[in-house]
Design an enzyme around this catalytic site. Structure first.
Site, mmCIF file in Angstrom:
data_model
loop_
_atom_site.group_PDB
_atom_site.id
_atom_site.type_symbol
_atom_site.label_atom_id
_atom_site.label_comp_id
_atom_site.label_asym_id
_atom_site.label_seq_id
_atom_site.Cartn_x
_atom_site.Cartn_y
_atom_site.Cartn_z
ATOM 1 N N THR A 161 -1.369 1.478 -0.221
ATOM 2 C CA THR A 161 -1.762 0.112 -0.534
ATOM 3 C C THR A 161 -2.756 -0.394 0.496
ATOM 4 O OG1 THR A 161 -1.010 -2.161 -0.926
ATOM 5 C CG2 THR A 161 0.229 -0.884 0.691
ATOM 6 N N HIS B 233 4.674 -6.648 -9.536
ATOM 7 C CA HIS B 233 3.585 -7.137 -10.397
ATOM 8 C C HIS B 233 3.840 -6.814 -11.860
ATOM 9 C CE1 HIS B 233 0.787 -7.040 -6.635
ATOM 10 N NE2 HIS B 233 1.625 -8.065 -6.635
#
Ligand code: APR
Length: 258
Positions: free
Chosen positions: A202, A124
């Site tokens: 996550t 990201h």
């Protein structure tokens, strides 16, 4: 009563001790113990009246560049004011104990690098890789005075590109943008070729990144989750280590004899 320290299953310790090709896949939870606000928690102060998914878009940057640039500079100032934690350090150390390790992160901070990890695959992007919003040339951060006020959480006008004069933008992937092609291809290949996939901190909700543990499962790898909470992966992972990454990761390496 303090909870009993987490025990590492002997079979997992043996799998790690004998692992040849390891993938470590991290999310915001690995940086939580360094005090880094997760994506959604970062909306305090000035930013509390914004919705993260509304700020983290090309449209928001075009409409309110000062607010968006100020928010990312505030987040960068947060990162620069903290230190890597024991999880980042254990992951960096693990690379020296196994023949091959690929570290893939969804995080935009640089705490893995500051803990000593190299060749980190940032799916990201990164707070530390600003680039021109038009010609995409890498850019330098503005002078310290602009950075100095960033920690206060204020709108800051983005600097202009030295080459074409367009506004500099954060080097992160915004909603609606594609992941960097080379990072995504490297991550997919690593997930499909590994024998051990460690999924740390996550929620495994954001795609396409959340596909990676599923690729590893299909390729026959042992998949391990490290998370104090349950996620959508619980029913598919071979091991769910219910704990904080900074506590679990050092114990995992110790159990493997590293
Ligand atoms: N150790 C391990 N895991 C932790 C810890 C900890 N100390 N603290 C929290 N967690 C877990 C939470 O239980 C949660 O499952 O970390 C996970 C964080 O989930 P998210 O906040 O959804 O972060 P992440 O999974 O990285 O989000 C993926 O979505 O917000 C967007 O682009 C952003 O990269 C981000 C992506």
């Amino acid at each position: 009563m303090t909870p009993a320290p987490l025990s590492i299953p002997p079979a997992l310790a043996d799998t790690l001790a004998r692992a040849v090709n390891v993938v470590v896949f991290t999310g915001a939870g690995v940086s939580a113990e360094s005090g880094i606000a997760t994506f959604r928690d970062a909306l305090t102060g000035l930013w509390s009246r914004f919705d993260a998914s509304a700020l983290a878009t090309p449209e928001a940057f075009a409409a309110q560049p000062d607010i968006v640039w100020g928010w990312y500079e505030w987040r960068r100032a947060q990162v620069d004011g903290t230190e890597p934690n024991a999880a980042h350090r254990a992951i960096a150390a693990l690379a020296g104990h196994v023949p091959a390790l690929t570290l893939i992160t969804q995080n935009v901070d640089n705490l893995h690098e500051r803990a000593g990890s190299s060749n980190v695959v940032h799916l990201h992007g990164s707070l530390h890789a600003p680039r021109c919003s038009r010609c995409a040339r890498p850019a330098a951060f503005p002078a310290d005075d602009a950075h100095a006020i960033a920690h206060e959480g204020r709108a800051i006008a983005p600097p202009a590109c030295a080459h074409c004069g367009a506004p500099i933008r954060p080097g992160v992937v915004w909603f609606g943008e594609s992941l960097p092609t080379d990072a995504w291809q490297a991550a997919q290949a690593a997930a499909e070729q590994c024998d051990l996939f460690l999924c740390i901190g996550t929620s495994a909700l954001v795609y396409p990144a959340a596909q990676l543990p599923l690729h590893a499962l299909r390729a026959g790898a042992t998949v391990v989750q490290v998370n104090p909470a349950a996620t959508s992966l619980d029913g598919q992972a071979h091991y769910n280590l219910r704990g904080a990454a900074a506590e679990v990761m050092p114990r995992l390496l110790e159990a493997a004899g590293f």
